[in-house]
Motif scaffolding. Structure first.
Motif, PDB file in Angstrom:
ATOM      1  N   UNK A  54       0.797  -1.230   0.000  1.00 21.73           N
ATOM      2  CA  UNK A  54       0.000   0.000   0.000  1.00 21.73           C
ATOM      3  C   UNK A  54       0.832   1.283   0.000  1.00 21.73           C
ATOM      4  N   UNK A  55       2.137   1.185   0.162  1.00 22.35           N
ATOM      5  CA  UNK A  55       2.966   2.382   0.358  1.00 22.35           C
ATOM      6  C   UNK A  55       2.935   3.362  -0.803  1.00 22.35           C
ATOM      7  N   UNK A  56       2.581   2.902  -1.989  1.00 25.49           N
ATOM      8  CA  UNK A  56       2.565   3.792  -3.149  1.00 25.49           C
ATOM      9  C   UNK A  56       1.227   4.487  -3.358  1.00 25.49           C
ATOM     10  N   UNK A  57       0.320   4.346  -2.387  1.00 25.66           N
ATOM     11  CA  UNK A  57      -0.912   5.116  -2.429  1.00 25.66           C
ATOM     12  C   UNK A  57      -2.185   4.352  -2.694  1.00 25.66           C
ATOM     13  N   UNK A  58      -2.113   3.086  -3.085  1.00 25.04           N
ATOM     14  CA  UNK A  58      -3.329   2.296  -3.306  1.00 25.04           C
ATOM     15  C   UNK A  58      -3.591   1.466  -2.056  1.00 25.04           C
ATOM     16  N   UNK A  59      -4.494   1.961  -1.217  1.00 23.62           N
ATOM     17  CA  UNK A  59      -4.774   1.322   0.066  1.00 23.62           C
ATOM     18  C   UNK A  59      -5.517  -0.003  -0.068  1.00 23.62           C
ATOM     19  N   UNK A  93     -12.328  -5.330   6.845  1.00 25.41           N
ATOM     20  CA  UNK A  93     -13.635  -5.541   6.227  1.00 25.41           C
ATOM     21  C   UNK A  93     -13.574  -5.759   4.706  1.00 25.41           C
ATOM     22  N   UNK A  94     -12.733  -5.010   4.004  1.00 25.64           N
ATOM     23  CA  UNK A  94     -12.605  -5.168   2.551  1.00 25.64           C
ATOM     24  C   UNK A  94     -12.137  -6.578   2.200  1.00 25.64           C
ATOM     25  N   UNK A 125      -1.976   6.382  17.353  1.00 22.47           N
ATOM     26  CA  UNK A 125      -2.009   6.306  15.893  1.00 22.47           C
ATOM     27  C   UNK A 125      -3.455   6.088  15.433  1.00 22.47           C
ATOM     28  N   UNK A 126      -3.890   6.855  14.454  1.00 20.48           N
ATOM     29  CA  UNK A 126      -5.230   6.713  13.882  1.00 20.48           C
ATOM     30  C   UNK A 126      -5.371   5.333  13.248  1.00 20.48           C
ATOM     31  N   UNK A 127      -6.523   4.687  13.464  1.00 21.65           N
ATOM     32  CA  UNK A 127      -6.716   3.335  12.933  1.00 21.65           C
ATOM     33  C   UNK A 127      -7.309   3.309  11.531  1.00 21.65           C
ATOM     34  N   UNK A 128      -7.510   4.465  10.907  1.00 25.01           N
ATOM     35  CA  UNK A 128      -7.940   4.485   9.516  1.00 25.01           C
ATOM     36  C   UNK A 128      -9.404   4.838   9.320  1.00 25.01           C
ATOM     37  N   UNK A 129      -9.809   4.929   8.052  1.00 22.87           N
ATOM     38  CA  UNK A 129     -11.134   5.437   7.708  1.00 22.87           C
ATOM     39  C   UNK A 129     -12.257   4.401   7.636  1.00 22.87           C
ATOM     40  N   UNK A 130     -11.964   3.137   7.912  1.00 23.36           N
ATOM     41  CA  UNK A 130     -12.959   2.078   7.761  1.00 23.36           C
ATOM     42  C   UNK A 130     -13.390   1.575   9.138  1.00 23.36           C
ATOM     43  N   UNK A 131     -14.680   1.285   9.283  1.00 19.62           N
ATOM     44  CA  UNK A 131     -15.196   0.766  10.552  1.00 19.62           C
ATOM     45  C   UNK A 131     -14.438  -0.498  10.947  1.00 19.62           C
ATOM     46  N   UNK A 132     -14.098  -0.628  12.212  1.00 23.66           N
ATOM     47  CA  UNK A 132     -13.318  -1.778  12.683  1.00 23.66           C
ATOM     48  C   UNK A 132     -14.191  -3.018  12.904  1.00 23.66           C
TER      49      UNK A 132
END
Length: 170
Positions: A54-59, A93-94, A125-132
């Motif tokens: 994912x480091x190049x921007x595609x999560x 989830x994805x 640290x923020x856990x990201x934009x998706x529901x856990x």
């Protein structure tokens, strides 16, 4: 989710999980988030493996998602259903949805999403934009086994390194 205390893993299961941690280490060495996964067919043979990219921007470049796509393109529905995915960290989830949609079998993971969120919170640290959501919340018919208590500290250490945390925070 089946807790590791009630599950007896074989030597092969542990070897596969150790390989997933090696793949996570490779990911970390490449500057990426430390996740690694592999797919084992019904005969016990590893047929696909991958690490986070994912480091190049595609999560969406998670190894579990890549394995699900590979399986859909290369395996029959019957083989997919009888295969096992091993992974260093519980599917997001994805990836849980992709796993269920292509009809893969059991998931065995070293560290849970709940553990990862706890570690990230501890480190600020923020856990990201998706529901856990757990695998079972997203894909309730998919059998999953984990976390594996003896391996979770290794996974935590990789994430601590990725997030620049020292020994005292591990």
């Amino acid at each position: 989710m089946t807790e590791s205390a009630s599950v007896s893993l074989t030597g092969d299961d542990l070897a596969h999980l150790h390989r997933c941690i090696e793949l996570a280490e490779e990911s970390l060495a490449a500057g990426d988030e430390p996740f690694g996964s592999l797919l084992v067919d019904p005969s016990g043979r590893v047929i696909c493996e991958d690490r986070n990219r994912v480091k190049d921007g595609d999560a969406t470049q998670h190894p579990e998602f890549a394995i699900a796509r590979w399986a859909a393109e290369n395996l029959s529905r019957e083989v997919r259903a009888d295969s096992v995915v091993y992974t260093s960290g519980e599917h997001c989830p994805m990836c849980s949805a992709a796993h269920a949609w292509v009809g893969l079998g059991t998931i065995v993971y070293a560290a849970s999403g709940e553990q990862l969120r706890s570690w990230l919170s501890q480190w600020g640290v923020d856990s990201g934009p998706v529901a856990p959501l757990s695998i079972q919340q997203v894909a309730p018919t998919v059998e999953s086994v984990g976390p594996i208590a003896e391996l979770s500290p290794q996974v935590k250490g990789l994430h601590a390194t990725y997030h620049g945390k020292g020994e005292e925070e591990r």
